[in-house]
Enzyme design. Sequence first.
Site, mmCIF file in Angstrom:
data_model
loop_
_atom_site.group_PDB
_atom_site.id
_atom_site.type_symbol
_atom_site.label_atom_id
_atom_site.label_comp_id
_atom_site.label_asym_id
_atom_site.label_seq_id
_atom_site.Cartn_x
_atom_site.Cartn_y
_atom_site.Cartn_z
ATOM 1 N N GLU A 162 8.407 5.381 8.778
ATOM 2 C CA GLU A 162 7.977 3.980 8.707
ATOM 3 C C GLU A 162 7.944 3.311 10.082
ATOM 4 O O GLU A 162 7.060 2.503 10.369
ATOM 5 C CB GLU A 162 8.856 3.186 7.738
ATOM 6 C CG GLU A 162 8.734 3.642 6.284
ATOM 7 C CD GLU A 162 7.294 3.691 5.784
ATOM 8 O OE1 GLU A 162 6.394 3.065 6.391
ATOM 9 O OE2 GLU A 162 7.054 4.381 4.769
ATOM 10 N N ALA A 181 0.854 -1.182 0.000
ATOM 11 C CA ALA A 181 0.000 0.000 0.000
ATOM 12 C C ALA A 181 0.889 1.229 0.000
ATOM 13 O O ALA A 181 2.070 1.150 0.335
ATOM 14 C CB ALA A 181 -0.896 0.018 1.237
ATOM 15 N N MET A 182 0.305 2.359 -0.371
ATOM 16 C CA MET A 182 1.066 3.604 -0.371
ATOM 17 C C MET A 182 0.176 4.721 0.137
ATOM 18 O O MET A 182 -0.945 4.891 -0.318
ATOM 19 C CB MET A 182 1.578 3.885 -1.783
ATOM 20 C CG MET A 182 2.302 5.211 -1.924
ATOM 21 S SD MET A 182 3.783 5.310 -0.860
ATOM 22 C CE MET A 182 3.772 7.061 -0.469
ATOM 23 N N GLU A 196 -1.300 3.048 6.975
ATOM 24 C CA GLU A 196 -1.382 4.129 5.982
ATOM 25 C C GLU A 196 -2.126 5.337 6.546
ATOM 26 O O GLU A 196 -1.800 6.482 6.228
ATOM 27 C CB GLU A 196 -2.057 3.648 4.687
ATOM 28 C CG GLU A 196 -1.436 2.401 4.040
ATOM 29 C CD GLU A 196 0.063 2.469 3.824
ATOM 30 O OE1 GLU A 196 0.606 3.589 3.722
ATOM 31 O OE2 GLU A 196 0.708 1.401 3.791
ATOM 32 N N ASN A 219 -0.195 7.907 -0.164
ATOM 33 C CA ASN A 219 -0.395 9.192 -0.845
ATOM 34 C C ASN A 219 -1.474 10.007 -0.145
ATOM 35 O O ASN A 219 -2.550 9.492 0.161
ATOM 36 C CB ASN A 219 -0.842 8.970 -2.294
ATOM 37 C CG ASN A 219 -0.018 7.921 -2.991
ATOM 38 O OD1 ASN A 219 1.182 8.072 -3.118
ATOM 39 N ND2 ASN A 219 -0.663 6.834 -3.397
#
Length: 972
Positions: A421, A363-364, A399, A366
């Site tokens: 992270e 996943a990212m 996220e 953004n």
Amino acid sequence: MVGRTEYSSVPTAVDLENNTNQKKYTVNREPGGLVIPKSLCALMAIGALLLAILVGLLVFFFVVPRCSQASDTRPSDLRVGDDGLPSISDEISLTKIDSPSLELDERLPRSLEPTHYRIQVRPFFSNLTFDGTVTITMHVKEQTDQIIFNVKDIEIDKQSVKVRSVKSNTPLGISRQDYVPGERYKIVLDSSLDKNIMYTLELTYVGHLNNHLQGFYRSQYDENNSVKYLASTQFSPTDARRAFPCFDEPSFKANFSLIVGRPSNMSSLANMPLIKSDSDWDYYETTPKMSPYLVAFVVSNLQAYGSSDKLIKVWTRETLRIQARYAAEFAPKVLHYFENYFNIAFPLPKIDIVAIPDFGYNAMENWGLITFRESSLLYNTDEPDVDTKRTIATILSHELGHQWFGNLVTPKWWNDLWLKEGFATYLQYLGADFAEPSWNIKEEFIFSETARAFALDALQSSRPISYEVKNSRQIRQTFDELSYAKGASVVRMMNNFLGEDAFKTGLINYLRKYEYSNGDRDDLFGALTEVAHRKGALEPSVTVKDVMDSWTKQPGFPVITAIRDPANKKLILSQKRFLFTDNHNDSSTWWVPVSVTTNGGNFETQPTVWLKNEPMVTINLNTSLWYLININQTGYYIVNYDEANWRSLTRHLMSLPTIIRAQLISDSMDLARANLLDYDIPLKLVQHMALRDKFIMFVPTNVAFKKLEFLSDMLSATPAFGLFESFVSTIFRDTYRTVNSDLDYGSENYLHQKIRKMVLKWACRKTDSECAITSHRMFRDWMEYARTIPPNIRDVVYCTAIRQGSEAEWRFAFNRYLNTSSVSEKNVLLDALGCTTQKWLLSRYLDNLVRNHSSIRIQDADRVFKSVCDNNIASTLAFDFLRTNWDKLISFYGEGFNIISKMVKSLPRFMNTEYQLSELVRFRNQVRHNLGTASQAFDSAIERVRGNVAWMKKNYHNVEKWLIDNKEHFHA
Ligand SMILES: *[C@@H]1O[C@H](CO)[C@@H](O)[C@H](O)[C@H]1NC(C)=O
Ligand SMILES: *[C@@H]1O[C@H](CO)[C@@H](O)[C@H](O)[C@H]1NC(C)=O
Ligand SMILES: *[C@@H]1O[C@H](CO)[C@@H](O)[C@H](O)[C@H]1NC(C)=O
Ligand SMILES: [Zn+2]
């Protein structure tokens, strides 16, 4: 971002991210094994059924078999190439100008600062390109006649390049412009840009709508028997430059105004809400100040699933829309939890969460447009599976945590990747625990993060989590388990020694102070120190930086050795770096927070004493039966006790909290592996627990299995393996019986399901064990009578049956892979296909990784490879494959997601001979010229194998002797 390789048998959030969470079992049988003819198999099935009833092995029947769902008869998951479009091998990069050395410093000059981007971009699915126009407004901080920015694989129309002062319309003269090494482009002007003046740079360009899952890329899926395309982005860490020319570093924050073009039958999404559209273009609101790697846009036919919060929507392909429900229910809860936790409202007007059929990471984050791999977001409630649910919950939570930690405040540079992270990984446990309190997920932290970090950090090849990086290749390599798992573990430690109040207040102050901007670790430590001193959480002479620098700026972690001096009521504590390969002269020291308790004391985790970067400290300790250090493993270190204390802790094991049981097993196994403790201690601890654990506690049992797995891997090809298996199956016999006979384990309860999966995985490892035969029978029933298998035990059953079975089982599973619409089942199948003992099938399976018309998605390549490496009869085959196809694989998979690194890291599991070590070293030397981003992966793989070889030399005979000496206690 989440995207790491897991090794835990329980999918953890981070693994999830890497999507390799489904663990395989050790295969321990000779090649060319049992092939059961159909008729015989039916007989055996009946026999096994009768047997099962006789012995009360009813577990598999508690879940009433459901008939297979209307089977999906679509031809196959069409891949690139089947439709006449370019396939991987036809890919050409539009600009190929440099192959930078690993050491090249690619940082941009600081003389210019972008403040705003207007980006107009439009994908063409017909010729797989996109057109773009970008206008960058820049502030001049130092007079300069050069503009240097990042580009990669895009072709700038040189004629279109215009530089103007914002006050004048006349373009400045350009004397030279060209691509320069390090993914950069340089414009030299006739005259200088003046300090403190704003200029604009405007240009148009053409990019390649690639299928490398990086930059602005294409993805595809089947719907109603036709192939549908979509275009999406993945910019982190350094691929925004593939979609638009930009100052692609996290500290160059700017406002972004996006205008996204699309075919008239498609729609688009971007970070911010839509302002207006016409037939071809969608215009979006301007973002707050943010880093380029967080920009995102999607052009697709995906459909929205609304949530209880109208700001949050989940997007999927139409046919999978219903599977978005769990995510849509979960996301608002956790978003609001974090709003409360940080006391800062979510800063953007909306969040879209999108499942992309091809996605490199898990996943990212953004900002406002979170993208996911489908299997990390979609949950099929008709096929309930606890691991999938856990994956979704933790990744979503991770996220969402990033929306503050990473997006609102961003690390200044990638050397502090752990700062976002590590925090997001820590926060994912808080968020998931809030939304799913019955899971007790915080208890899993010590094995899913801390133990995992230890496994890497106990190698000489480890690195500090704050780590200088100068170019994209180095940056990509920092996205490894260490940044996530060690990062999260030291954040947890910090939370603990500062206490909840000082920690949270400090975090909030940091976020407020640096919002819409960047901070580095010293900024965070400063904010925490200020609060800690004010609230008395830390002595005035000590700063958070003093403490934390020792954990973030040097590799490794200490073992604290405790020796009792009962005569003087003293306890002597000393520290030394812990390494699996001992006899080292590393004199590193750490600031170690120490919590201590004894029988009769409480289990308070706040430190009562510190080792202040000093080798040794002496504290008072009253006489007691036992004492314990590092309660709940909140400190990132392991502890070795005097032998009398180990024995006493073993006797009292079952009266200790479950986390502590797990910790003692974990620490003692690691100590024994490093030759700092006799294997008698950990093996007795495991035996003691296994024989008494009536309620089967998930965390300590899982840790025990994890640690036994290393022994099993090492012994698997030795004469002692049979005894080892008999030891394990004897001590866990009642555990297995309980799981099979107690109705609770067939219920939907999260912990019961996790326990059942874990125990069956162990029991089924053994070829022709009761568990293996039952699993195989279930699989045959599925093949022959369409009797479905409960999703929660699918991973065990598929792998076991494919191992027990032959070509028929394998083929059936492969077809199922092609045809199932369940994305999580696809993962389970990919893991299981590597379990066969037929070498030609394994070769055929691996061959998919280098074929143009493969039915396996690029994103899954490392999963396929790992599944073969995890099969101990096949690890040589996997190694040969990697060797033979190295150059091809490097060009297929590029450098994007560390796919090649992950493959290299999958290799060492069963390698433990001198010969294997020398072959691995030889391989690295052979490909030295073409390592891609795998150089660190090779270092750590080689060290692991070296460690395995050393382990065999030092420990094999000890363990074998222990098994023989203790035989009468466990022999069946
Ligand atoms: C791709 O196709 C579009 C529309 O058909 C066209 O406008 C564009 O110029 C083409 N691009 C290239 C590089 O051929
Ligand atoms: C697929 O076909 C069905 C029936 O023809 C239709 O109802 C549905 O909307 C179609 N789905 C898509 C995504 O085109
Ligand atoms: C330590 O872990 C146990 C679970 O075994 C938990 O109940 C307890 O609250 C933890 N202690 C602290 C101080 O967090
Ligand atoms: Zn992340």
